[in-house]
Motif scaffolding. Structure first.
Motif, PDB file in Angstrom:
ATOM      1  N   GLN A   1       5.569   6.502   2.938  1.00  0.00           N
ATOM      2  CA  GLN A   1       4.736   5.397   2.470  1.00  0.00           C
ATOM      3  C   GLN A   1       5.131   4.071   3.125  1.00  0.00           C
ATOM      4  OE1 GLN A   1       1.869   5.666   0.553  1.00  0.00           O
ATOM      5  NE2 GLN A   1       2.308   7.780   1.136  1.00  0.00           N
ATOM      6  N   TYR A   2       6.433   3.837   3.263  1.00  0.00           N
ATOM      7  CA  TYR A   2       6.871   2.648   3.987  1.00  0.00           C
ATOM      8  C   TYR A   2       6.340   2.676   5.421  1.00  0.00           C
ATOM      9  CZ  TYR A   2      10.325   1.427   0.335  1.00  0.00           C
ATOM     10  OH  TYR A   2      10.936   1.064  -0.829  1.00  0.00           O
ATOM     11  N   LYS A   3       6.458   3.823   6.050  1.00  0.00           N
ATOM     12  CA  LYS A   3       6.018   3.948   7.448  1.00  0.00           C
ATOM     13  C   LYS A   3       4.513   3.715   7.571  1.00  0.00           C
ATOM     14  CE  LYS A   3       5.989   7.165  11.381  1.00  0.00           C
ATOM     15  NZ  LYS A   3       6.315   6.097  12.351  1.00  0.00           N
ATOM     16  N   LYS A   4       3.749   4.207   6.607  1.00  0.00           N
ATOM     17  CA  LYS A   4       2.301   3.991   6.629  1.00  0.00           C
ATOM     18  C   LYS A   4       1.982   2.498   6.645  1.00  0.00           C
ATOM     19  CE  LYS A   4      -0.213   4.219   2.822  1.00  0.00           C
ATOM     20  NZ  LYS A   4      -0.980   4.731   1.652  1.00  0.00           N
ATOM     21  N   VAL A   5       2.640   1.738   5.798  1.00  0.00           N
ATOM     22  CA  VAL A   5       2.383   0.300   5.721  1.00  0.00           C
ATOM     23  C   VAL A   5       2.845  -0.403   6.990  1.00  0.00           C
ATOM     24  CG1 VAL A   5       2.865  -1.816   4.436  1.00  0.00           C
ATOM     25  CG2 VAL A   5       2.559   0.347   3.208  1.00  0.00           C
ATOM     26  N   ILE A   6       4.051  -0.073   7.439  1.00  0.00           N
ATOM     27  CA  ILE A   6       4.619  -0.727   8.619  1.00  0.00           C
ATOM     28  C   ILE A   6       3.757  -0.473   9.850  1.00  0.00           C
ATOM     29  CG2 ILE A   6       6.590  -0.716  10.201  1.00  0.00           C
ATOM     30  CD1 ILE A   6       8.300  -0.020   7.626  1.00  0.00           C
ATOM     31  N   ASP A   7       3.313   0.776  10.023  1.00  0.00           N
ATOM     32  CA  ASP A   7       2.521   1.111  11.203  1.00  0.00           C
ATOM     33  C   ASP A   7       1.091   0.588  11.102  1.00  0.00           C
ATOM     34  OD1 ASP A   7       4.761   2.338  12.170  1.00  0.00           O
ATOM     35  OD2 ASP A   7       4.055   4.393  11.856  1.00  0.00           O
ATOM     36  N   THR A   8       0.497   0.645   9.911  1.00  0.00           N
ATOM     37  CA  THR A   8      -0.873   0.165   9.750  1.00  0.00           C
ATOM     38  C   THR A   8      -0.970  -1.336   9.993  1.00  0.00           C
ATOM     39  OG1 THR A   8      -1.384   1.914   8.165  1.00  0.00           O
ATOM     40  CG2 THR A   8      -2.806  -0.027   8.132  1.00  0.00           C
ATOM     41  N   LEU A   9       0.025  -2.073   9.511  1.00  0.00           N
ATOM     42  CA  LEU A   9       0.007  -3.534   9.652  1.00  0.00           C
ATOM     43  C   LEU A   9       0.812  -4.020  10.853  1.00  0.00           C
ATOM     44  CD1 LEU A   9       0.371  -4.603   5.907  1.00  0.00           C
ATOM     45  CD2 LEU A   9      -1.706  -4.183   7.231  1.00  0.00           C
ATOM     46  N   ASN A  10       1.410  -3.093  11.607  1.00  0.00           N
ATOM     47  CA  ASN A  10       2.216  -3.433  12.787  1.00  0.00           C
ATOM     48  C   ASN A  10       3.289  -4.465  12.437  1.00  0.00           C
ATOM     49  OD1 ASN A  10       2.388  -2.604  15.556  1.00  0.00           O
ATOM     50  ND2 ASN A  10       0.155  -2.785  15.659  1.00  0.00           N
ATOM     51  N   LEU A  11       4.077  -4.148  11.425  1.00  0.00           N
ATOM     52  CA  LEU A  11       5.070  -5.082  10.913  1.00  0.00           C
ATOM     53  C   LEU A  11       6.380  -5.013  11.682  1.00  0.00           C
ATOM     54  CD1 LEU A  11       4.589  -4.327   7.115  1.00  0.00           C
ATOM     55  CD2 LEU A  11       3.676  -6.289   8.361  1.00  0.00           C
ATOM     56  N   THR A  12       7.063  -6.145  11.749  1.00  0.00           N
ATOM     57  CA  THR A  12       8.441  -6.179  12.237  1.00  0.00           C
ATOM     58  C   THR A  12       9.410  -6.557  11.126  1.00  0.00           C
ATOM     59  OG1 THR A  12       8.235  -8.506  12.903  1.00  0.00           O
ATOM     60  CG2 THR A  12       7.734  -6.819  14.575  1.00  0.00           C
ATOM     61  N   ARG A  13       8.875  -6.886   9.936  1.00  0.00           N
ATOM     62  CA  ARG A  13       9.714  -7.332   8.821  1.00  0.00           C
ATOM     63  C   ARG A  13       9.085  -6.886   7.503  1.00  0.00           C
ATOM     64  NH1 ARG A  13      13.558 -11.405   7.983  1.00  0.00           N
ATOM     65  NH2 ARG A  13      13.438 -11.844  10.197  1.00  0.00           N
ATOM     66  N   VAL A  14       9.932  -6.390   6.605  1.00  0.00           N
ATOM     67  CA  VAL A  14       9.475  -6.055   5.255  1.00  0.00           C
ATOM     68  C   VAL A  14      10.404  -6.711   4.245  1.00  0.00           C
ATOM     69  CG1 VAL A  14       8.346  -3.880   5.859  1.00  0.00           C
ATOM     70  CG2 VAL A  14      10.780  -3.879   5.246  1.00  0.00           C
ATOM     71  N   ASP A  15       9.816  -7.027   3.091  1.00  0.00           N
ATOM     72  CA  ASP A  15      10.525  -7.658   1.989  1.00  0.00           C
ATOM     73  C   ASP A  15      10.491  -6.709   0.800  1.00  0.00           C
ATOM     74  OD1 ASP A  15      11.576  -9.953   0.352  1.00  0.00           O
ATOM     75  OD2 ASP A  15       9.609  -9.802  -0.593  1.00  0.00           O
ATOM     76  N   LEU A  16      11.621  -6.522   0.148  1.00  0.00           N
ATOM     77  CA  LEU A  16      11.704  -5.687  -1.049  1.00  0.00           C
ATOM     78  C   LEU A  16      12.028  -6.589  -2.228  1.00  0.00           C
ATOM     79  CD1 LEU A  16      11.287  -2.639  -0.430  1.00  0.00           C
ATOM     80  CD2 LEU A  16      12.412  -3.802   1.481  1.00  0.00           C
ATOM     81  N   ASP A  17      11.017  -6.870  -3.052  1.00  0.00           N
ATOM     82  CA  ASP A  17      11.179  -7.728  -4.224  1.00  0.00           C
ATOM     83  C   ASP A  17      11.509  -6.822  -5.404  1.00  0.00           C
ATOM     84  OD1 ASP A  17      10.513  -9.091  -6.681  1.00  0.00           O
ATOM     85  OD2 ASP A  17       9.462 -10.603  -5.508  1.00  0.00           O
ATOM     86  N   ILE A  18      12.788  -6.760  -5.742  1.00  0.00           N
ATOM     87  CA  ILE A  18      13.265  -5.828  -6.761  1.00  0.00           C
ATOM     88  C   ILE A  18      13.793  -6.626  -7.948  1.00  0.00           C
ATOM     89  CG2 ILE A  18      14.760  -3.863  -7.238  1.00  0.00           C
ATOM     90  CD1 ILE A  18      12.628  -3.383  -5.053  1.00  0.00           C
ATOM     91  N   GLU A  19      13.189  -6.421  -9.105  1.00  0.00           N
ATOM     92  CA  GLU A  19      13.543  -7.218 -10.273  1.00  0.00           C
ATOM     93  C   GLU A  19      13.252  -6.440 -11.546  1.00  0.00           C
ATOM     94  OE1 GLU A  19      10.675 -10.520 -10.987  1.00  0.00           O
ATOM     95  OE2 GLU A  19       9.993 -10.054  -8.953  1.00  0.00           O
ATOM     96  N   GLY A  20      13.617  -7.008 -12.670  1.00  0.00           N
ATOM     97  CA  GLY A  20      13.382  -6.368 -13.950  1.00  0.00           C
ATOM     98  C   GLY A  20      14.138  -5.055 -14.062  1.00  0.00           C
ATOM     99  N   SER A  21      13.569  -4.105 -14.792  1.00  0.00           N
ATOM    100  CA  SER A  21      14.248  -2.828 -15.016  1.00  0.00           C
ATOM    101  C   SER A  21      14.415  -2.030 -13.728  1.00  0.00           C
ATOM    102  CB  SER A  21      13.471  -2.006 -16.051  1.00  0.00           C
ATOM    103  OG  SER A  21      12.156  -1.739 -15.594  1.00  0.00           O
ATOM    104  N   THR A  22      13.547  -2.279 -12.740  1.00  0.00           N
ATOM    105  CA  THR A  22      13.655  -1.573 -11.458  1.00  0.00           C
ATOM    106  C   THR A  22      15.014  -1.811 -10.813  1.00  0.00           C
ATOM    107  OG1 THR A  22      11.275  -1.829 -11.142  1.00  0.00           O
ATOM    108  CG2 THR A  22      12.560  -1.259  -9.198  1.00  0.00           C
ATOM    109  N   LEU A  23      15.533  -3.007 -10.973  1.00  0.00           N
ATOM    110  CA  LEU A  23      16.803  -3.366 -10.358  1.00  0.00           C
ATOM    111  C   LEU A  23      17.964  -2.545 -10.907  1.00  0.00           C
ATOM    112  CD1 LEU A  23      18.194  -5.244  -8.350  1.00  0.00           C
ATOM    113  CD2 LEU A  23      18.183  -7.021 -10.090  1.00  0.00           C
TER     114      LEU A  23
END
Length: 334
Positions: A135-157
């Motif tokens: 899923q990460y790869k799908k987003v990175i390749d579809t949007l041709n990204l060089t940078r991703v941000d992981l906003d991790i907060e609340g119970s997920t953290l």
């Protein structure tokens, strides 16, 4: 947790959408991938742009201010382990692809932010490293990204299994892209106090290091502390505390390198904790501090709020609730 309402203001806007219908391909589907972008300079600002608002917000802000970099908020799970914008919009949505291509043609670029406080974070929805990585790869390749941000907060953290799964998937992708001659910078956006990160955030970063994930920067959410305080000083105090904490994790880095690993993201105007107000003067304080220390990234929550409300003091998802001109925070934090 005290930050679990950070993005809840926008949930109602997304809740009425029928996920299955929005996720279905349309006749005007975008090309398989956005055009490549130029990447990012050593220091930049990238305000969070809400993906439940119109993609034209990027061009509007760029035309008004010259702002070239934006963080797209948020990529979360829609219909199971399936990466979507805001839980209801396909990543290859034609309007978003067009907006990104136009921004890149003008010399700008985007970061995709995964997570936030609302919806289902992908690391929770995807229960294996391989499915999460896909899923990460799908987003990175579809949007041709060089940078991703992981906003991790609340119970997920506090979900250590998801944290480990996320770090393993990203480390594998980072290595594979490097082998193919592509760059993938990974940054974490984490809650903070004026005294620094809490232990669960430190544990996440130590896990990233143990999984051989190169973390390019740690972006702190300088907001929603609880009591009223000087929000400019609170932001710079948190940055100073973070500098020392990063040095205890990445022990071989110089002081300058540690400052360059930092990002800082206030919530402009009235915070979810309404006694806290981040003013335009606070923004100037933070911008000057960041320049003096060599902090890599400044951001803020959020682009759609960067204008005055009809009445100061109100909490809104469409205006700041503090005295300002249109896009004043964007201009100041550039």
């Amino acid at each position: 947790m005290r930050r679990n309402s950070r993005y809840a203001l926008a949930v109602a806007a997304a809740a009425s959408a029928t996920v299955a219908a929005v996720l279905a391909p349309s006749a005007s589907a975008a090309p398989a991938a956005a055009n490549p972008g130029p990447g990012f300079p050593a220091r930049y600002s990238a305000p969070y742009a809400e993906t439940w608002n119109s993609p034209s917000a990027l061009a509007n802000a760029r035309n008004a201010t010259g702002q070239k970099y934006f963080t797209l908020a948020f990529v979360i799970a829609g219909n199971g382990c399936n990466a979507t914008f805001n839980g209801d919009t396909a990543i290859n949505n034609a309007s978003w692809t067009s907006a990104i291509n136009s921004l890149r043609a003008a010399g700008g670029d985007v970061i995709a932010s995964f997570g936030g406080a609302s919806g289902t974070e992908l690391g929770l929805a995807c229960t294996s490293v391989s499915t999460l990585k896909a899923q990460y790869k799908k987003v990175i390749d579809t949007l041709n990204l060089t940078r991703v941000d992981l906003d991790i907060e609340g119970s997920t953290l506090n979900n250590t299994a998801a944290n480990d799964r996320r770090n393993k998937a990203l480390a594998q992708l980072q290595s594979e892209y490097a082998t193919a001659g592509r760059k993938l910078d990974v940054q974490y956006t984490l809650p903070v106090n004026p005294t620094g990160l809490e232990q669960n955030s430190i544990n996440l970063l130590n896990n990233a290091k143990s999984n051989a994930l190169t973390v390019n920067l740690v972006n702190i959410m300088t907001m929603d502390y609880g009591p009223a305080m000087n929000m400019g000083k609170a932001a710079t105090d948190a940055a100073t505390a973070l500098h020392d904490q990063l040095g205890r994790i990445w022990t071989t880095k110089t002081s300058a390198q540690l400052w360059a690993m930092e990002g800082n993201t206030p919530m402009i105007g009235v915070n979810d904790t309404q006694a806290e107000v981040f003013s335009t003067a606070n923004a100037t304080t933070l911008a000057n501090f960041a320049a003096s220390k060599g902090i890599q990234e400044l951001s803020f929550w959020s682009l759609g709020r960067d204008k005055a409300c009809a009445t100061n003091g109100q909490l809104s998802d469409t205006c700041s609730g503090t005295s300002q001109s249109a896009y004043q925070f964007t201009r100041t934090l550039r």
